[in-house]
Design an enzyme around this catalytic site. Structure first.
Site, PDB file in Angstrom:
ATOM      1  N   SER A 290      29.966  45.689 -11.989  1.00 25.15           N
ATOM      2  CA  SER A 290      31.327  45.299 -12.389  1.00 25.15           C
ATOM      3  C   SER A 290      31.465  43.833 -12.768  1.00 25.15           C
ATOM      4  O   SER A 290      32.404  43.459 -13.473  1.00 25.15           O
ATOM      5  CB  SER A 290      32.316  45.617 -11.258  1.00 25.15           C
ATOM      6  OG  SER A 290      31.953  44.932 -10.072  1.00 25.15           O
TER       7      SER A 290
ATOM      8  N   ASP B 247      41.011  40.436  -6.819  1.00 26.58           N
ATOM      9  CA  ASP B 247      41.437  41.705  -6.220  1.00 26.58           C
ATOM     10  C   ASP B 247      40.786  42.014  -4.882  1.00 26.58           C
ATOM     11  O   ASP B 247      40.850  43.139  -4.402  1.00 26.58           O
ATOM     12  CB  ASP B 247      41.162  42.855  -7.194  1.00 26.58           C
ATOM     13  CG  ASP B 247      39.679  43.010  -7.520  1.00 26.58           C
ATOM     14  OD1 ASP B 247      38.854  42.267  -6.943  1.00 26.58           O
ATOM     15  OD2 ASP B 247      39.337  43.879  -8.351  1.00 26.58           O
TER      16      ASP B 247
ATOM     17  N   HIS C  17      36.527  40.984  -6.666  1.00 24.77           N
ATOM     18  CA  HIS C  17      36.148  40.272  -7.883  1.00 24.77           C
ATOM     19  C   HIS C  17      36.952  38.982  -8.036  1.00 24.77           C
ATOM     20  O   HIS C  17      37.917  38.759  -7.306  1.00 24.77           O
ATOM     21  CB  HIS C  17      36.353  41.173  -9.101  1.00 24.77           C
ATOM     22  CG  HIS C  17      35.702  42.508  -8.971  1.00 24.77           C
ATOM     23  ND1 HIS C  17      36.382  43.630  -8.517  1.00 24.77           N
ATOM     24  CD2 HIS C  17      34.432  42.903  -9.202  1.00 24.77           C
ATOM     25  CE1 HIS C  17      35.551  44.659  -8.483  1.00 24.77           C
ATOM     26  NE2 HIS C  17      34.364  44.245  -8.889  1.00 24.77           N
TER      27      HIS C  17
END
Length: 383
Positions: free
Chosen positions: A42, A345, A348
């Site tokens: 990610s 979040d 991240h």
């Protein structure tokens, strides 16, 4: 006497020659990159997870406020805006690297991104065999590499340039990858041999680099892991730790960061080994750990709030993070000034943090060896 002098001169020349070789092999060579090829999870996913997901079960990154600082309609990036890979592309004057999945016309000119949110360095079969069956993607590093190998002939067929030459002119971003390999067992409360697991992760990364070198790859940017002990998600998971477990300056958990740094040192050792085996290849280590950790040490210096551990987007608890009520879910709010936050979040980072990290890697002390941009006509990075 003449014989002794001759031996002395010969020894001096040998030492001088050896020193020259060592210095030369520790410096990157300037190259005008024509594209970026990316593998990872990610941290570098520019939208693959959206195209791999069931339309009825889209990931959090498909929903507002993801992308609200830059892309606006959520692009699938796990941030409020751009990622490190995006800032690298901007600096090189290249297009933002499109996700492979869902792309209609894949080309070297556009660059190709195989990184997928939730990806692991090891194949899914490894985790299933150990009873770890979290709902995570099956697009491991090995799978990403296999897909690239399969499409490579078609990529090259559409150009008059030699295939090896095109890959040689690409910056290959190898990660970050491996963090999820530790996260999934931990989230299920499974006991693992961390040392053995890290050895397997490094072997997977090293093997992928060797395969890409055989195909013509010349320049690799290989990131290490983040300081997990500063992550809002990890801090929430370990919220029952005693006061002595926390760093009084940053509020992070040093024990977790030290484990990560040990893993990073092992990765660097392997990259040095590969560099000696392939002296004509540039293998650059990106120090994500320290490039990020400085924001927790001196947040105001870098334009962040004085309490940089809390997530911008989230709800509840000391770190504005609650498992099951993460960013992107209905009713979860987000801050109005994400550029002042490090964490986006819980897992991240914000665009602002990624931008400063990219600057530190492209033109700062967080790349080993440092990039040589002399052939671009500029000695500084302006992202």
């Amino acid at each position: 006497m003449a014989s002794s002098l001759k031996k002395l001169i010969s020894s001096f020349l040998l030492v001088l020659y050896s020193t020259t070789i060592i210095v030369a092999s520790s410096e990157s060579r300037c190259r005008r990159f024509t594209s970026i090829i990316s593998f990872g999870d990610s941290i570098a996913d520019t939208g693959n997870i959206l195209h791999l997901s069931d339309v009825n079960h889209l990931p959090q990154t498909a929903f507002f406020p993801y992308g609200e600082s830059f892309f606006h309609p959520p692009s699938g990036r796990a941030s409020d805006g751009r990622l490190i890979i995006d800032f690298i592309a901007e600096f090189l004057g290249l297009p933002y690297v499109p996700p492979y999945f869902g792309s209609q016309n894949v080309s070297f000119e556009q660059g190709i991104n195989f990184a997928v949110y939730g990806a692991t360095a090891l194949d899914r079969a490894y985790f299933v065999a150990k009873g770890i069956e979290s709902d995570f993607t099956n697009v491991s590093l090995g799978v990403q590499l296999d897909i690239f190998k399969q499409i490579l002939p078609n990529l090259c067929a559409s150009s008059s340039r030699d295939c090896r030459e095109m890959l040689g002119d690409s910056l290959i971003l190898m990660g970050e990858i491996g963090g999820n390999d530790f996260f999934y067992p931990s989230s299920e409360g499974k006991s693992i041999n961390e040392t053995k697991l890290q050895d397997l992760i490094i072997k997977a990364i090293s093997s992928a680099i060797v395969d890409l070198i055989a195909l013509g790859g010349k320049t690799f940017l290989v990131p290490g892991g983040f300081p997990a002990g500063c992550s809002a998600a990890c801090l929430t998971q370990y919220q029952n730790a005693t006061e002595e477990d926390y760093d009084p300056l940053t509020g992070c958990i040093p024990r977790l960061n030290e484990l990560g740094e040990h893993d990073n040192e092992q990765l660097k050792t392997e990259l040095k080994r590969l560099q000696k085996l392939y002296p004509d290849v540039n293998i650059i280590y990106a120090d994500y750990h320290n490039s990020l950790y400085r924001f927790y040490q001196e947040p105001a210096k870098y334009g962040f709030k004085n309490k940089p551990l809390a997530a911008c987007c989230g709800v509840g608890g000391k770190y504005n993070f609650t498992i099951g009520k993460e960013c992107g879910y209905e009713g979860v709010s987000y801050c109005q000034n994400p550029s002042e936050y490090v964490n986006w979040d819980g897992y991240h980072l914000t665009e602002a943090a990624y931008q400063k990290m990219a600057e530190g890697i492209l033109n700062g002390p967080y790349a080993t060896p440092a990039f040589d941009w002399s052939c671009l006509g500029s000695g500084t990075v302006d992202t």
